[in-house]
Design an enzyme around this catalytic site. Structure first.
Site, PDB file in Angstrom:
ATOM      1  N   ARG A 100       0.885  -1.171   0.000  1.00  0.00           N
ATOM      2  CA  ARG A 100       0.000   0.000   0.000  1.00  0.00           C
ATOM      3  C   ARG A 100       0.911   1.205   0.000  1.00  0.00           C
ATOM      4  O   ARG A 100       1.701   1.428   0.933  1.00  0.00           O
ATOM      5  CB  ARG A 100      -0.914   0.003   1.228  1.00  0.00           C
ATOM      6  CG  ARG A 100      -1.661   1.333   1.396  1.00  0.00           C
ATOM      7  CD  ARG A 100      -2.776   1.289   2.406  1.00  0.00           C
ATOM      8  NE  ARG A 100      -3.907   0.552   1.882  1.00  0.00           N
ATOM      9  CZ  ARG A 100      -5.168   0.722   2.288  1.00  0.00           C
ATOM     10  NH1 ARG A 100      -5.453   1.612   3.220  1.00  0.00           N
ATOM     11  NH2 ARG A 100      -6.144   0.002   1.774  1.00  0.00           N
ATOM     12  N   HIS A 127      -7.116   0.303  -6.788  1.00  0.00           N
ATOM     13  CA  HIS A 127      -7.407  -0.482  -5.580  1.00  0.00           C
ATOM     14  C   HIS A 127      -8.079  -1.792  -6.018  1.00  0.00           C
ATOM     15  O   HIS A 127      -9.225  -2.077  -5.653  1.00  0.00           O
ATOM     16  CB  HIS A 127      -8.294   0.310  -4.635  1.00  0.00           C
ATOM     17  CG  HIS A 127      -8.275  -0.201  -3.219  1.00  0.00           C
ATOM     18  ND1 HIS A 127      -7.491  -1.268  -2.797  1.00  0.00           N
ATOM     19  CD2 HIS A 127      -8.957   0.215  -2.106  1.00  0.00           C
ATOM     20  CE1 HIS A 127      -7.697  -1.486  -1.514  1.00  0.00           C
ATOM     21  NE2 HIS A 127      -8.567  -0.609  -1.077  1.00  0.00           N
ATOM     22  N   GLN A 130      -9.799  -4.269  -3.549  1.00  0.00           N
ATOM     23  CA  GLN A 130     -11.160  -3.894  -3.178  1.00  0.00           C
ATOM     24  C   GLN A 130     -12.153  -4.352  -4.254  1.00  0.00           C
ATOM     25  O   GLN A 130     -13.226  -4.881  -3.956  1.00  0.00           O
ATOM     26  CB  GLN A 130     -11.235  -2.371  -3.006  1.00  0.00           C
ATOM     27  CG  GLN A 130     -12.609  -1.857  -2.658  1.00  0.00           C
ATOM     28  CD  GLN A 130     -13.050  -2.236  -1.261  1.00  0.00           C
ATOM     29  OE1 GLN A 130     -12.336  -1.997  -0.304  1.00  0.00           O
ATOM     30  NE2 GLN A 130     -14.223  -2.826  -1.143  1.00  0.00           N
ATOM     31  N   ASP A 211     -17.540   6.308  -2.368  1.00  0.00           N
ATOM     32  CA  ASP A 211     -16.319   6.294  -1.561  1.00  0.00           C
ATOM     33  C   ASP A 211     -16.206   7.670  -0.903  1.00  0.00           C
ATOM     34  O   ASP A 211     -16.946   8.607  -1.256  1.00  0.00           O
ATOM     35  CB  ASP A 211     -15.106   6.006  -2.467  1.00  0.00           C
ATOM     36  CG  ASP A 211     -13.811   5.792  -1.680  1.00  0.00           C
ATOM     37  OD1 ASP A 211     -13.870   5.634  -0.439  1.00  0.00           O
ATOM     38  OD2 ASP A 211     -12.734   5.789  -2.307  1.00  0.00           O
ATOM     39  N   CYS A 251     -16.689   1.227  -0.005  1.00  0.00           N
ATOM     40  CA  CYS A 251     -15.471   0.468   0.335  1.00  0.00           C
ATOM     41  C   CYS A 251     -15.024   0.712   1.764  1.00  0.00           C
ATOM     42  O   CYS A 251     -14.210  -0.059   2.282  1.00  0.00           O
ATOM     43  CB  CYS A 251     -14.362   0.799  -0.650  1.00  0.00           C
ATOM     44  SG  CYS A 251     -13.978   2.549  -0.727  1.00  0.00           S
ATOM     45  N   ARG A 279     -13.476  -8.953   1.637  1.00  0.00           N
ATOM     46  CA  ARG A 279     -12.074  -8.660   1.308  1.00  0.00           C
ATOM     47  C   ARG A 279     -11.206  -9.896   1.581  1.00  0.00           C
ATOM     48  O   ARG A 279     -10.357 -10.267   0.777  1.00  0.00           O
ATOM     49  CB  ARG A 279     -11.573  -7.468   2.140  1.00  0.00           C
ATOM     50  CG  ARG A 279     -12.250  -6.134   1.841  1.00  0.00           C
ATOM     51  CD  ARG A 279     -11.833  -5.594   0.486  1.00  0.00           C
ATOM     52  NE  ARG A 279     -10.389  -5.462   0.374  1.00  0.00           N
ATOM     53  CZ  ARG A 279      -9.664  -4.406   0.794  1.00  0.00           C
ATOM     54  NH1 ARG A 279     -10.285  -3.374   1.325  1.00  0.00           N
ATOM     55  NH2 ARG A 279      -8.357  -4.372   0.651  1.00  0.00           N
TER      56      ARG A 279
HETATM   57  N1   CP Z   1     -11.350  -0.157   1.867  1.00  0.00           N
HETATM   58  C1   CP Z   1     -10.083  -0.138   2.387  1.00  0.00           C
HETATM   59  O1   CP Z   1      -9.074  -0.307   1.669  1.00  0.00           O
HETATM   60  O2   CP Z   1     -10.048   0.011   3.740  1.00  0.00           O
HETATM   61  P1   CP Z   1      -8.728   0.319   4.582  1.00  0.00           P
HETATM   62  O3   CP Z   1      -8.172   1.639   4.121  1.00  0.00           O
HETATM   63  O4   CP Z   1      -9.159   0.319   6.023  1.00  0.00           O
HETATM   64  O5   CP Z   1      -7.726  -0.786   4.307  1.00  0.00           O
END
Ligand code: CP
Length: 294
Positions: A100, A127, A130, A211, A251, A279
């Site tokens: 990330r 992403h 997701q 989002d 998300c 997830r």
């Molecule tokens: N949706 C998502 O990626 O959540 P986090 O940022 O908590 O990992």
């Protein structure tokens, strides 16, 4: 050559549908696979996370493997060690690495320089971890209708989540429309349709998705974003314009009263909390695909 999962475009339609089928199997029997027995997976988080960290770390454990969570301050990357050298070290120690981070170029370089699978746990532009959970959730919500017979309206900022939904959804044949205000549009090349009118976008939709308006890194422009995106809030009225039986998706994390009302976030039409749980199941199937095991 190792498999990677940087944008989701690495999967063709058959591979994506097979991965989703496997995700449902793993959800039904979470302890049934020991595909990662004896293997370690590095998870590098340069940004905060709740769902992604929990779901990957627990998912690796459920598959019989060991997750090594790394933060930038704990790595020599933060003191100038090159991505190429980091890739070599990771390749000699772990079976795969998830990242990330901000720039997509970082994970592209890591994938290019190493010899192990690299997967995207969120970057500025994508992403996809997701998106596969989102498609799984749609299949659960509409068990009698294939993804290529469903329409999803994403309403809000044309960000990394919207882009991955458009890309990965299009691979599955899902009809995706992204509705955003001027200045926040998703580029046409990502796939799907575009709209500037949330009311038009949700008409005929089976799922309405949003989002946050201020993503990580957007804090400097928070006020302008809130003003521009205010007409794109998902509330009961907007959801009522979608198809009968339409579901609300997000998300997370959510800001109730901002991009979505509490009435929808916690209401009977949402599948948001299933999305979050999914997830783990979808990513376990992804790990099996990446490592060609399971
Ligand atoms: N949706 C998502 O990626 O959540 P986090 O940022 O908590 O990992």
């Amino acid at each position: 050559m190792p498999r990677h999962f940087l944008t989701g475009e690495e999967l063709d339609r058959d591979q994506l549908l097979a991965l989703l089928e496997r995700a449902h199997e793993l959800k039904a029997a979470p302890g049934s696979s020991s595909a990662l027995a004896g293997k370690s997976v590095a998870l590098i988080f340069e940004k905060p996370s709740t769902r992604t960290r929990l779901s990957y770390e627990v998912g690796v454990t459920e598959l019989g493997g060991h997750a090594v969570v790394l933060r930038p301050g704990e790595m020599q990357l933060s003191r100038g060690e090159s991505i190429a050298d980091t890739a070599r070290i990771l390749s000699g120690q772990v079976a795969a690495v998830g990242v990330r981070t901000g720039p997509d170029s970082l994970i592209e370089e890591l994938a290019g320089e190493g010899s192990i699978p690299v997967f995207n746990m969120l970057t500025e532009l994508h992403h996809p971890s997701q998106a596969i959970a989102d498609l799984m959730t749609l299949q659960e919500a509409f068990p009698d209708r294939p993804l290529d017979e469903l329409r999803l309206a994403y309403v809000g900022d044309g960000n990394n989540v919207a882009r991955s939904l458009a890309i990965v959804g299009s691979i599955a044949g899902l009809d995706v429309v992204v509705a955003s205000p001027a200045g926040y549009e998703l580029e046409a090349e990502a796939g799907g349709e575009r709209s500037s009118d949330p009311l038009v976008a949700v008409a005929g939709a089976d799922a309405v998705y949003t989002d946050v308006w201020v993503s990580m890194g957007d804090e400097q422009t928070a006020d302008a974003r809130r003003a521009a995106l205010a007409p794109f809030r998902i509330d009961g009225e907007l959801l009522a314009l979608a198809n009968s039986g339409a579901v609300a998706l997000h998300c997370l994390p959510a800001h109730p009263g901002e991009e979505i009302t509490a009435e929808v976030l916690y209401g009977p039409s949402q599948k948001i909390w299933d999305q979050a749980e999914n997830r783990r199941h979808a990513q376990k199937a992804l790990l099996e695909w990446l490592l060609e095991v399971g």
